[in-house]
Enzyme design. Structure first.
Site, PDB file in Angstrom:
ATOM      1  N   ASP A  28       0.864  -1.170   0.000  1.00 42.78           N
ATOM      2  CA  ASP A  28       0.000   0.000   0.000  1.00 42.78           C
ATOM      3  C   ASP A  28       0.903   1.224   0.000  1.00 42.78           C
ATOM      4  O   ASP A  28       2.011   1.175   0.524  1.00 42.78           O
ATOM      5  CB  ASP A  28      -0.883  -0.002   1.249  1.00 42.78           C
ATOM      6  CG  ASP A  28      -2.318   0.374   0.935  1.00 42.78           C
ATOM      7  OD1 ASP A  28      -2.508   1.466   0.383  1.00 42.78           O
ATOM      8  OD2 ASP A  28      -3.217  -0.418   1.249  1.00 42.78           O
TER       9      ASP A  28
ATOM     10  N   HIS B 104     -11.300  -3.680   2.755  1.00 47.37           N
ATOM     11  CA  HIS B 104     -11.256  -3.332   4.188  1.00 47.37           C
ATOM     12  C   HIS B 104     -12.042  -2.067   4.524  1.00 47.37           C
ATOM     13  O   HIS B 104     -12.052  -1.658   5.678  1.00 47.37           O
ATOM     14  CB  HIS B 104      -9.793  -3.153   4.592  1.00 47.37           C
ATOM     15  CG  HIS B 104      -9.164  -1.974   3.907  1.00 47.37           C
ATOM     16  ND1 HIS B 104      -8.955  -1.932   2.537  1.00 47.37           N
ATOM     17  CD2 HIS B 104      -8.776  -0.771   4.375  1.00 47.37           C
ATOM     18  CE1 HIS B 104      -8.454  -0.760   2.208  1.00 47.37           C
ATOM     19  NE2 HIS B 104      -8.322  -0.035   3.292  1.00 47.37           N
TER      20      HIS B 104
ATOM     21  N   GLU C 289      -6.180   3.656  -6.109  1.00 52.30           N
ATOM     22  CA  GLU C 289      -7.512   3.672  -5.517  1.00 52.30           C
ATOM     23  C   GLU C 289      -8.129   5.022  -5.858  1.00 52.30           C
ATOM     24  O   GLU C 289      -7.683   6.055  -5.375  1.00 52.30           O
ATOM     25  CB  GLU C 289      -7.456   3.489  -3.999  1.00 52.30           C
ATOM     26  CG  GLU C 289      -8.839   3.371  -3.396  1.00 52.30           C
ATOM     27  CD  GLU C 289      -8.967   3.971  -2.004  1.00 52.30           C
ATOM     28  OE1 GLU C 289      -9.902   3.616  -1.299  1.00 52.30           O
ATOM     29  OE2 GLU C 289      -8.133   4.819  -1.636  1.00 52.30           O
TER      30      GLU C 289
HETATM   31  O1  TEU Z   1      -9.625   5.059   1.469  1.00 49.57           O
HETATM   32  C1  TEU Z   1      -9.852   6.188   0.670  1.00 49.57           C
HETATM   33  C2  TEU Z   1     -11.172   6.790   0.899  1.00 49.57           C
HETATM   34  O2  TEU Z   1     -11.795   6.565   1.909  1.00 49.57           O
HETATM   35  C3  TEU Z   1     -11.631   7.772  -0.095  1.00 49.57           C
HETATM   36  O3  TEU Z   1     -10.610   7.939  -1.010  1.00 49.57           O
HETATM   37  C4  TEU Z   1     -12.824   7.369  -0.837  1.00 49.57           C
HETATM   38  O4  TEU Z   1     -13.023   8.386  -1.772  1.00 49.57           O
HETATM   39  C5  TEU Z   1     -14.081   7.221  -0.048  1.00 49.57           C
HETATM   40  O5  TEU Z   1     -13.965   6.139   0.836  1.00 49.57           O
HETATM   41  C6  TEU Z   1     -15.275   6.984  -0.949  1.00 49.57           C
HETATM   42  O6  TEU Z   1     -16.399   6.722  -0.198  1.00 49.57           O
HETATM   43  C7  TEU Z   1      -8.294   4.796   1.726  1.00 49.57           C
HETATM   44  C8  TEU Z   1      -8.111   3.544   2.533  1.00 49.57           C
HETATM   45  O7  TEU Z   1      -8.576   2.434   1.813  1.00 49.57           O
HETATM   46  C9  TEU Z   1      -8.782   3.714   3.875  1.00 49.57           C
HETATM   47  O8  TEU Z   1      -8.714   2.549   4.656  1.00 49.57           O
HETATM   48  C10 TEU Z   1      -8.112   4.868   4.576  1.00 49.57           C
HETATM   49  O9  TEU Z   1      -8.777   5.155   5.776  1.00 49.57           O
HETATM   50  C11 TEU Z   1      -8.089   6.123   3.715  1.00 49.57           C
HETATM   51  O10 TEU Z   1      -7.658   5.871   2.392  1.00 49.57           O
HETATM   52  C12 TEU Z   1      -7.132   7.135   4.295  1.00 49.57           C
HETATM   53  O11 TEU Z   1      -5.826   6.730   4.097  1.00 49.57           O
END
Ligand code: TEU
Ligand code: CA
Length: 574
Positions: free
Chosen positions: A107, A346, A267
């Protein structure tokens, strides 16, 4: 150009043949009995992953972190989280995984750091600090309150006050996760150094966290939130996929990823198809694939107040909508870029309880297998979440104290303020909380599911006595052994990797069906997503044979029915 020809011209790469298995290290396997999964625990389970047929894992963050957000708050990119082990353990994991032909994707969190990162500690001391501009600062309003009324993803204001200099810093996630200022070149270079440190170790790729957010629109940062919504959503424009974000991604790639033969997936929850193409088209020089979340809303009930709506309010999943979205993305990206296939990770509840049927054991097994077939045999790269291969579900916690996620307490209080009772608030949490997918992996029916000899950091789902790896591994009809077949098909059969993917009837609410075609080979994937039997119109499917099913049909007949949640994969005979 014909679709197939476009794919033939698309650069062929090793990563296109991979199925990714997501390991959430904290909940995978605890080797030293402190209740927290660790790197030695992953090493101990590599043989299991090999049995499953996995050739690539994605590790959620394992960098040094105070764990406000389970590792997404990185305090040192060059070290391993103490609870997970040491750098020596990491090197051993990488070597042992490679020995078994398993690649490792790390990650990579580029949007923010922990407030305990040395950069932020230095930055907050004074406005003159060399690192000050690594983060985003603004003066308080006249009455001392936050510069604007924008909120972040975790339900709080996206500004927090820093006493040392009487200014606020911005964070779209938790208060302990200050956002990095990508406009600062020194900051960017510091990140590239960290990325190259890991590339030099010989890792196989990165899943780049929250990538659309790294560019901020200055007018957004400074202006008030006109609708005064308690929290903002990425889709609402101004701080995700802001013009200029791609320049940052290109620069990052040119200085890091593109110098090594690694796989990168961004992501990009809210990216639309045009942006998806820009992130992933090879000539753009950005990333290889994206993870978008558009289909994760097929069961969200948005006809309600946003304070309790969105991911918290659920309706019956709309599979027609899912098919429509997958069709659109396939049309948009096939032969031009790449995307991923998943129904859980997750950050969201587990898939079988959400999109399948867990009212009886039989339905749970049938629908878990059906969902995997439906999703992963489409065009795209499957991302499996640890535990879905045994049909794990999200628990319903009875007390707020059972939750661990940083976002939970804010939302819980928001629900109570909105007028929900404690029971109703807990009910809402059980439907949307990220903790639902973070409970320990269920290895066996022994104490704590074989996850730990100690006290687990988060409670197990109590159904581990029945749903676990040990019970399923020796049962040829288990979900686990069905997953092995899907994984194999998806890794070894070019038809399911490169083939075109045409949806058969976008208006059928119950049957999710598509055709894959590649170099004269053809296959049909037909899934009954409903709990009612469905009759198939067989004209389409003559001269085929059954290559995979969760049901009992072993050959094709003139008239065929699919039982509730039955799926069947038919291949054209030569
Ligand atoms: O998630 C990213 C995130 O929450 C947002 O980019 C997304 O746009 C949103 O959820 C949409 O509903 C990542 C990780 O997967 C998460 O576990 C972390 O908490 C978050 O980034 C912060 O690093
Ligand atoms: Ca441990």
């Amino acid at each position: 150009m014909m679709k197939e020809q476009m794919m033939e011209k698309f650069p062929q790469k090793w990563w296109q043949k991979q199925v990714v298995y997501q390991v959430y290290p904290r909940s995978f396997y605890d080797a030293n009995g402190d209740g927290i999964g660790d790197l030695q625990g992953i090493i101990a389970k590599l043989d299991y992953l090999q049995y499953l047929g996995i050739r690539m894992i994605w590790l959620n963050p394992v960098y040094q972190s105070p764990n406000d957000d389970n590792g997404y708050d990185v305090s040192d990119f060059y070290d391993i989280m103490k609870e997970f082990g040491t750098m020596a353990d990491y090197d051993q994991l990488l070597a042992e995984a490679h020995q078994r032909g398993i690649k490792i994707v790390m990650d990579l969190v580029l949007n923010h750091t922990s407030d305990e990162h040395s950069w932020f500690i230095e930055a907050k001391q004074s406005k003159e600090s060399e690192k000050r501009d690594y983060y985003i600062w603004a003066d308080p309003k006249e009455d001392g309150s936050a510069p604007t009324n924008w909120g972040g993803f975790f339900g709080t204001s996206c500004w927090s006050y820093s006493e040392e200099t009487d200014q606020y810093y911005m964070h779209i996630f938790s208060q302990k996760m200050p956002d990095l200022n990508w406009e600062n070149e020194e900051m960017r270079k510091s990140l590239y150094e960290a990325i190259n440190y890991w590339l030099d170790k010989g890792i196989d790729g990165f899943r780049v966290d929250a990538i659309p957010h790294i560019k901020r629109n200055k007018t957004w940062v400074d202006a008030p939130n006109p609708e005064n919504k308690p929290f903002v959503l990425a889709d609402q424009g101004n701080f995700a996929n802001v013009p200029g974000v791609h320049e940052f991604v290109k620069e990052t790639a040119a200085n890091t990823f593109l110098k090594a033969d690694v796989f990168t997936v961004g992501e990009a929850a809210s990216a639309n198809i045009a942006e998806g193409l820009q992130y992933t088209a090879p000539h753009e020089g950005e990333l290889n694939a994206i993870i978008h979340f558009h289909h994760s809303g097929i069961d969200s009930d948005n006809n309600t107040d946003p304070r309790i709506g969105g991911k918290w309010m659920k309706k019956k999943p709309d599979f027609m909508e899912l098919q429509r979205i997958m069709n659109e993305w396939t049309e948009g990206l096939y032969g031009k870029g790449w995307h991923t296939l998943f129904l859980n990770n997750h950050d969201m509840p587990r898939m079988v309880g959400r999109f399948g049927d867990i009212s009886t054991s039989e339905n749970r097994i049938m629908s878990a297998k059906m969902l995997a077939t439906m999703m992963y045999l489409q065009w795209g790269m499957p991302f499996l979440l640890q535990g879905e291969e045994i049909g794990m579900t999200s628990p319903v916690f009875k007390d707020i104290s059972s939750y661990r996620d940083t976002e939970v307490s804010h939302f819980y209080h928001q629900f109570l303020e909105f007028g929900k009772s404690k029971e109703e608030a807990l009910e809402l949490l059980s439907r949307g909380s990220r903790d639902g997918s973070r409970t320990p992996m269920q290895w066996s029916n022994t104490n704590q599911g074989g996850f730990t000899t100690g006290i687990p950091w988060i409670e197990l789902n109590e159904d581990f006595t029945e749903w676990n790896v040990e019970t399923q591994i020796n049962d040829p009809h288990s979900i686990l052994n069905y997953y092995r077949e899907i994984i194999q098909l998806k890794q070894e059969d070019d038809l399911f990797i490169y083939g075109t993917c045409e949806y058969i009837d976008l208006n059928d609410p119950s049957l999710y069906a598509y055709k894959r075609a590649w170099k004269g080979e053809e296959a049909y994937v037909i899934c009954n997503t409903s709990n009612q039997p469905q009759t198939l119109s067989m004209e389409l499917y003559m001269h085929t044979s059954v290559i995979l099913t969760n049901g009992a049909h072993s050959q094709v007949n003139q008239s065929m029915n699919l039982k509730a949640y039955e799926c069947i994969v038919l291949r054209k005979m030569k």
